[in-house]
Scaffold this motif. Structure first.
Motif, PDB file in Angstrom:
ATOM      1  N   GLN A   1      14.901  -1.050   6.871  1.00 47.46           N
ATOM      2  CA  GLN A   1      13.625  -1.097   7.693  1.00 47.46           C
ATOM      3  C   GLN A   1      12.916  -2.301   8.339  1.00 47.46           C
ATOM      4  OE1 GLN A   1      11.656   0.414   3.850  1.00 47.46           O
ATOM      5  NE2 GLN A   1      11.229   2.464   4.650  1.00 47.46           N
TER       6      GLN A   1
ATOM      7  N   ASP B   1       2.136   0.591  14.445  1.00 47.54           N
ATOM      8  CA  ASP B   1       2.957   1.712  14.494  1.00 47.54           C
ATOM      9  C   ASP B   1       3.880   1.986  13.168  1.00 47.54           C
ATOM     10  OD1 ASP B   1       1.181   2.903  16.979  1.00 47.54           O
ATOM     11  OD2 ASP B   1       3.175   2.367  18.148  1.00 47.54           O
ATOM     12  N   PHE B   2       4.638   0.793  13.254  1.00 47.76           N
ATOM     13  CA  PHE B   2       5.329   0.729  12.086  1.00 47.76           C
ATOM     14  C   PHE B   2       4.825   0.839  10.574  1.00 47.76           C
ATOM     15  CE2 PHE B   2       8.087  -1.089   8.666  1.00 47.76           C
ATOM     16  CZ  PHE B   2       9.325  -0.697   9.294  1.00 47.76           C
TER      17      PHE B   2
ATOM     18  N   LYS C   1       1.951   2.340  10.174  1.00 43.06           N
ATOM     19  CA  LYS C   1       1.551   3.819   9.996  1.00 43.06           C
ATOM     20  C   LYS C   1       2.555   4.743   9.415  1.00 43.06           C
ATOM     21  CE  LYS C   1      -1.943   3.612  13.835  1.00 43.06           C
ATOM     22  NZ  LYS C   1      -2.061   4.159  15.164  1.00 43.06           N
ATOM     23  N   ASP C   2       3.800   4.363   9.682  1.00 45.99           N
ATOM     24  CA  ASP C   2       4.873   5.112   9.437  1.00 45.99           C
ATOM     25  C   ASP C   2       5.522   4.753   8.081  1.00 45.99           C
ATOM     26  OD1 ASP C   2       4.833   6.664  11.776  1.00 45.99           O
ATOM     27  OD2 ASP C   2       6.185   5.720  12.721  1.00 45.99           O
ATOM     28  N   ASN C   3       5.361   3.560   7.543  1.00 48.87           N
ATOM     29  CA  ASN C   3       5.825   2.689   6.400  1.00 48.87           C
ATOM     30  C   ASN C   3       4.675   2.065   5.677  1.00 48.87           C
ATOM     31  OD1 ASN C   3       9.063   2.973   7.108  1.00 48.87           O
ATOM     32  ND2 ASN C   3       8.025   2.425   8.840  1.00 48.87           N
ATOM     33  N   GLU C   4       4.027   2.763   4.835  1.00 54.77           N
ATOM     34  CA  GLU C   4       2.767   2.223   4.298  1.00 54.77           C
ATOM     35  C   GLU C   4       3.201   0.957   3.333  1.00 54.77           C
ATOM     36  OE1 GLU C   4       2.703   5.265   0.463  1.00 54.77           O
ATOM     37  OE2 GLU C   4       1.953   5.956   2.465  1.00 54.77           O
TER      38      GLU C   4
END
Length: 190
Positions: free
Chosen positions: A35, A95-96, A98-101
């Motif tokens: 990630q 953005d990252f 939002k996808d990876n809390e």
């Protein structure tokens, strides 16, 4: 007593701060190596995303004259040092996140000003310079574009009309001088 390795690390982080137009402090607890690699790629070549030691980062930030991270250096910390388009990098981070809390944006600085997480999100919401340029270039390169036709028409009008406009007042003045004596002769004397 600081070890030579720590001194070198502080110097490197200080240089990163000084060379960057912006930096964003994040907590990455729970993110996998894959990630983090994806995040680094999404930030682009002009952004260096690196895991840092809190104590050394605090020393380096003070040496660089940055107080944006005071009280924020706790837990697993990584910083995005942004040398290119700050808006694009902030957008990549938000953005990252939002996808990876598990990625938490804590604080940052942009052009010498401290920013909190909500201000970084606001920065990310702006249109990046690359997108602005692409949009403008797309408008100006479109052959049927109304904007191009208007700009070309104005340019042609200015090119054609500029000398005539400069000569027109002189011609009008000469015509007015010629008309004035004729008008005086035509007037009967009393």
């Amino acid at each position: 007593m600081a070890t030579p390795q720590k001194e070198v690390s502080v110097e490197e982080i200080t240089a990163d701060f000084k060379e960057s137009s912006a930096a964003v402090l994040t907590e990455y607890r729970g993110l996998t190596v894959a990630q983090l690699k994806t995040l680094r790629r999404s930030l682009g070549a002009d952004t260096k995303y690196t895991v840092v030691k809190n104590t050394l980062t605090g020393i380096a930030a003070k040496a660089a004259g940055i107080d944006a991270f005071d009280g924020q250096l706790a837990g697993p910390t990584a910083i995005a040092f942004i040398k290119g388009d700050s808006v694009a990098a902030a957008k990549g981070l938000t953005d990252f996140a939002k996808d990876n809390e598990k990625l938490i944006i804590k604080a940052g600085f942009f052009e010498g000003q401290s920013m909190d997480a909500s201000q970084i999100a606001d920065l990310a919401a702006l249109e990046s310079r690359e997108h602005q340029l692409a949009r403008v270039a797309g408008v100006l390169q479109a052959p049927a574009s109304a904007a191009v036709r208007v700009i070309d028409a104005l340019r042609l009008k200015l090119e054609e009309g500029a000398p005539a406009a400069a000569e027109a007042p002189a011609e009008e003045a000469a015509a007015a001088e010629e008309a004035t004596p004729a008008a005086e002769e035509a007037t009967p004397e009393a």
